[in-house]
Design an enzyme around this catalytic site. Sequence first.
Site, short mmCIF file in Angstrom:
data_model
loop_
_atom_site.label_atom_id
_atom_site.label_comp_id
_atom_site.label_asym_id
_atom_site.label_seq_id
_atom_site.Cartn_x
_atom_site.Cartn_y
_atom_site.Cartn_z
N ASN A 168 0.90 -1.19 -0.05
CA ASN A 168 0.17 0.05 0.00
C ASN A 168 0.76 1.27 0.10
O ASN A 168 0.35 2.23 -0.56
CB ASN A 168 -0.95 -0.07 1.15
CG ASN A 168 -0.48 -0.06 2.54
OD1 ASN A 168 0.83 -0.51 2.81
ND2 ASN A 168 -1.13 0.15 3.69
N GLU A 267 4.76 -3.74 12.57
CA GLU A 267 3.69 -2.86 12.46
C GLU A 267 2.67 -3.71 11.74
O GLU A 267 2.72 -3.97 10.46
CB GLU A 267 4.31 -1.88 11.62
CG GLU A 267 3.59 -0.47 11.67
CD GLU A 267 2.28 -0.24 10.50
OE1 GLU A 267 1.14 -0.66 10.95
OE2 GLU A 267 2.68 -0.01 9.48
N CYS A 301 -3.32 1.24 6.96
CA CYS A 301 -3.37 0.61 8.30
C CYS A 301 -3.84 1.75 9.24
O CYS A 301 -4.60 1.45 10.42
CB CYS A 301 -2.09 -0.06 8.78
SG CYS A 301 -0.75 0.89 8.90
N GLU A 475 8.64 2.73 14.85
CA GLU A 475 9.55 3.10 13.68
C GLU A 475 9.31 4.68 13.56
O GLU A 475 8.26 5.25 14.09
CB GLU A 475 8.77 2.65 12.30
CG GLU A 475 8.95 1.14 12.14
CD GLU A 475 8.35 0.54 10.81
OE1 GLU A 475 9.25 -0.46 10.26
OE2 GLU A 475 7.56 0.90 10.48
#
Length: 495
Positions: A168, A267, A301, A475
């Site tokens: 994505n 993640e 997400c 991150e």
Amino acid sequence: MNINKTSPNLDYDPFALNSFSRGLYIGGVWRPAGGEGWIQVIDPATEVVIAAVPDAGLADAAAAVDAAASAAESWRETAPRKRSEILRRCFELMVERSETLARLICLENGKALRDARGEVAYAAEFFRWNAEEAVRISGEFGIAPAGGNRIVVDYQPIGVCVLITPWNFPAAMATRKIAPALAAGCTVILKPASETPLTAYALAALYEEAGVPRGVVNVMTTSTPGPVIAAMLADPRVRKLSFTGSTGVGRTLLAEAAKNVISCSMELGGNAPFIVFDDADIDAAIEGLMVAKMRNAGEACTAANRIYVQSGIHDDFAEKFARRMAALRVGPGVNADTACGPMITRKAVEKIERLVADAISRGARALCGGRTLAGRGFFYPPTVLVDVSPAADLGCEEIFGPVAPLYRFETEAEVIAAANNTEYGLAAYIYTRDIGRGLRVASKVEAGMIALNRGLVSDPAAPFGGVKQSGLGREGGQHHGIAEFMEAKYIATSF
């Protein structure tokens, strides 16, 4: 609804896109896969095959680990300033090539050009940020409480890292991992998603031009990620796994990494609540929701999946929001006027269809959209649903598309309970003019990231990650991202 699915005159030979991948990128060399297989890359707007990339196998995985391990000591010993300058050059080249990269993302991913341009700018920032942080990695020095010895803590690169990224955000998800890993002194093997490999290979060529030494970054595509990743994780030289993707796949990878006690950053999925209180600025909240819901056509997400609107403004909010959604232009991402591009695959559209049909069967009404668009391409229209039952499947599954279900709520306690009623905990959004209420609710919502009166939560300078089933580690951020790729070594001494 504005629909323009007519493909523009792209003025390119689709198969010339193979030039973005001259093979697997291993040890600074473009090479064929060990087998004879190829992975087709499909334009989701037209369903046309636009390129093909090599399909790596176990031998290629071993070669990638060999290359990363061989380059590890030299890169580890490279002066932080030198690493910083190389990362800065990566940033500069990404900015220079931003339009080419954005259009490439449009073609293989389908996202609207304005979203692709935003992604490239965001992706490049990870190199600039980590270039600045690379020279600020420091240790610690102190006296033991008992006074008998000194405590020295040194932070060292963790070693060879396997990085797995989704389709994505094919540029940003790669640079968000590669930049801090290189800043820390690690070497990496990137396995990009098979749906969007061209961006990863284009960036590999850019890294080489920027001066990244051979073997420091390796890129390989495979249609059999399970055995290929397992083989790399079984190699004792691999010490880090960083994955962005679904929670289900994340659980599988965690189990595989546990066999060799490999450090993991995960993640994973999200199911973000978007909470609007009666006292919110409705227009500002709708603007924020358009960003939180429709960035990358909802295929994110962090996308707002469950929109909770307090009863006093619910009907007005729903009407205004539906008008905005219905006005969005649907079409190929490369069209300049497109606001909502296609979904990534036919399977993705079918999932959205299932979730919407389930909600409607339970009493939901579509204020706009709600039906798959006819013709070629994996398109689904911007959709707003009201009167959605809490029992509907789209309340507990990631929608990953341009569908916005609205739920009515009465009290603060009620909406906090509803927001937390999910296994996920990545992002959440809150709109209210009462800053005290906003901070109070933010402290009680179970999410790793909260956007208060904002529709965009991501920032390279802020720690990105979730709680519960949404992942492990962070991150980005002032030091969080680099810390994921380092080990603390304690030295006890006295003098």
